[in-house]
Scaffold this motif. Structure first.
Motif: not given
Length: 661
Positions: A136-164
């Protein structure tokens, strides 16, 4: 997916090992969504958000303090400055998700020391059985992309400056655009299109002879140069576009100042004075007509009672005359009757009785009607008729005078308004300065637009040149390289490209339609004002939001207040998260920003408890204050509370249970 625990060891301002329980479950059966972490500015809130991103994505993490640093330099920057350089810095993130219909827990562990070897950290994944599944360590990047893709992570992990930033810009920032493209699946289609081009070019090189290959490489080199020029020119176009928008804003400010300080009125002074003279002449004309009325019968309006009395007396005397005439006619007829009776064979006694009866009959008939006052007016028919005409004419004159008085009043008010406008006109020298400032701003806008148009035309030319080079490359391949396999690839690739284009357009429309509805519902739910916006659309190219009212008319974004804009931005992110189909935690840094009390209340009561099954809030004491936290507690929305206690003397932060209050 649920974050259960975050462990920080010598990371940023967090010295030693500190553990944060993020589990939203308060017991085996009950769960509350919000994990509330309070801290002052500079106390380590953003560091916690960076720790979650770093644990999940490693070198790919979009951390707030990384900037242009290499991954090695960024890891060095994250090491606590009070520890031994050889001591470990460590992040652990324990999370749970459903895999094959069963809950599975993984603990992601990243550790490194100052100046890490090869500029990297050490990644470990600890499973349910406390084992380290190396696969799982060797394929972690592919694995986490299936759970929480980096491209949409900012929709779930964001800050007030991003909203501003999202609230203030007409088009979403690039980070949100990238998330939207990832959400809509456009990146996959674009990447597949690029891969097809690479595959076609690779096959061409494999089957072409040396001369063909040289020509092919020349075309590819030229195409690459044009594409680089296109990218550079596109960046210039964007810069010039922003410059034009800024100058247009300055031009509008100069124009507003020109209007406000009387410049427009000064420019129209002659016209205003001409209007004033015209109104004065009209008033004089009305007054002349009033004089004509007063020279006629209008003064008689001062004695309406006398006129009424004369008219009534005339009518009485006229009736009296008519009665007297009728009586004389009857007496005259009776006399003729008596004369005739005397001629026929009737006794004088009977004639005398008839005469007596006729006299009594006339007297009794006119006894009451003739008992009136003695006539004193003695007006004839013509005079009475003239009196009626006079009274009728007087009524018309009074109505005409009333209308002219109303017209006179309106004209005088118009003249007063014109006089005030003339008085507020700027002085000639001030008007000259205002006009020069406005003309200068207009000239700057014209020049900037000319530059923008020139670069934009160059961009269009490059686009044409690139298309021509691609056609040349395609034509060269078809005409000069004959290979069945290559022809099949080229033809198939072209068909696939067309199919991808159609697929991309239909996919975009379908996803955007759903997204538009979600964003509208979220915005109206947060705003609690259903009459402001009836429909929201999203541009298919820029992904900018367009608002419409109940009548279908556009609602310009600048008409929204600052708080409404931020609620719209949050609704946009919330709608994107919903449409993504991922059931993921939401982490928000500085969630309330500069919202006023009403909008802040809407977020606290409506958004935070509903944003996700797990909501991690990183707030100062002024954002989620005493009133807000009490509301969340009363609504049983908070599972756990922590306070990030920052010691300014040691520049270290410790994590304590509880909140500011």
């Amino acid at each position: 997916m649920i974050f259960l625990e975050l462990v920080l060891q010598n990371f940023g301002p967090y010295s030693g090992k500190q553990v944060i329980n993020l589990n939203p479950k308060t017991d085996e059966e009950n769960s509350r969504p919000i994990i509330l972490l309070g801290g002052m500015n500079g106390g380590g809130k953003t560091t916690l958000m960076d720790a979650i991103r770093l644990a999940l994505y490693g070198a790919r993490a979009q951390c707030s303090t990384r900037g242009n640093l290499s991954y090695s330099d960024f890891l060095n920057q994250c090491v606590n400055n009070k520890i031994d350089p050889v001591a470990d810095t460590r992040i652990e993130l324990l999370f749970e998700h459903i895999e094959n219909d069963k809950p599975i827990k993984y603990r992601v562990v990243r550790s490194w020391t100052k100046n890490p070897k090869d500029g990297k950290d050490t990644l470990g994944i600890l499973g349910d059985s406390d084992t380290w599944p190396d696969a799982l360590v060797n394929i972690w990047d592919e694995y986490i992309e299936n759970l929480l893709p980096l491209g949409i992570s900012n929709l779930f992990l964001f800050d007030g400056e991003q909203v501003k930033e999202l609230a203030e810009q007409e088009t979403p920032p690039q980070v949100v655009v990238d998330a939207i493209r990832g959400l809509l699946g456009l990146e996959l289609a674009d990447r597949l299109a690029v891969d097809l081009d690479i595959l076609v070019n690779r096959k061409l090189k494999e089957v072409g002879n040396s001369k063909d290959l040289a020509n092919l490489e020349e075309i590819e080199t030229r195409l690459t140069q044009h594409q680089e020029d296109y990218q550079t020119t596109e960046e210039k176009v964007e810069i010039l576009k922003n410059q034009v928008e800024e100058l247009e804003q300055k031009q509008q400010e100069a124009f507003d100042k020109f209007i406000f300080e009387g410049g427009k009125i000064a420019a129209e002074r002659n016209q205003l004075e001409l209007q004033q003279n015209t109104k004065t002449a009209e008033i004089e004309q009305v007054r002349q007509l009033m004089c004509e009325l007063t020279a006629d019968v209008l003064p008689l309006a001062l004695i309406p009672n006398l006129l009424t009395q004369v008219q009534a007396q005339g009518e009485k005397e006229f009736r009296h005359q008519q009665i007297q005439i009728s009586k004389d006619l009857l007496i005259e007829r009776d006399q003729r009757l008596l004369t005739w009776l005397n001629q026929v064979e009737i006794s004088p006694i009977q004639v005398e009785k008839i005469q007596s009866f006729l006299i009594q009959d006339v007297d009794s008939l006119y006894a009451k009607t003739l008992k009136t006052e003695v006539p004193w007016l003695l007006a004839d028919d013509e005079t009475l008729s003239q009196l009626d005409n006079l009274i009728y004419h007087l009524q018309n004159s009074k109505l005409s005078a009333k209308d002219k008085l109303a017209i006179l009043k309106n004209k005088e008010e118009e003249i007063n308004t014109l006089e005030r406008q003339v008085q507020t006109a700027a002085a000639p020298e001030d008007y000259t300065k205002l006009r020069q400032a406005l003309e200068a701003a207009q000239n700057q806008v014209v020049e900037a637009k000319a530059n923008y148009e020139t670069i934009r035309r160059r961009l269009a030319e490059l686009e044409t040149i690139i298309a021509k080079s691609k056609r040349e490359l395609s034509d060269y391949t078809v005409e000069n390289i004959k290979h069945k396999n290559s022809e099949h690839i080229i033809i198939s690739a072209a068909k696939v490209q067309n199919t991808l284009k159609i697929f991309r357009e239909k996919l975009t429309l379908r996803k955007l339609n759903k997204l538009e509805e979600e964003v509208k519902n979220c915005f109206l739910y947060l705003l609690h004002k259903s009459d402001l916006v009836h429909r929201i659309t999203i541009d298919t190219k820029t992904f900018s939001l367009l608002l419409y009212d109940l009548n279908g008319k556009p609602v310009p974004k600048h008409r929204l207040s600052a708080g409404e804009k931020q609620l719209l931005a949050i609704a946009f992110l919330w709608g994107l998260a919903k449409v993504s189909g991922h059931r993921l935690p939401v982490a928000i840094d500085t969630p309330l920003g500069r919202l006023d009390s009403s909008h802040r209340s809407n977020l606290v009561e409506r958004y935070f408890p509903s944003a996700s099954h797990q909501v991690i809030l990183l707030s100062t004491d002024t954002e989620i204050g005493k009133k807000e936290v009490e509301t969340l507690r009363e609504n049983e929305a908070i599972a756990r509370e922590y306070l990030l206690k920052y010691d300014s003397s040691t520049r270290q932060t410790t994590i304590q249970p509880g909140y500011f209050w």
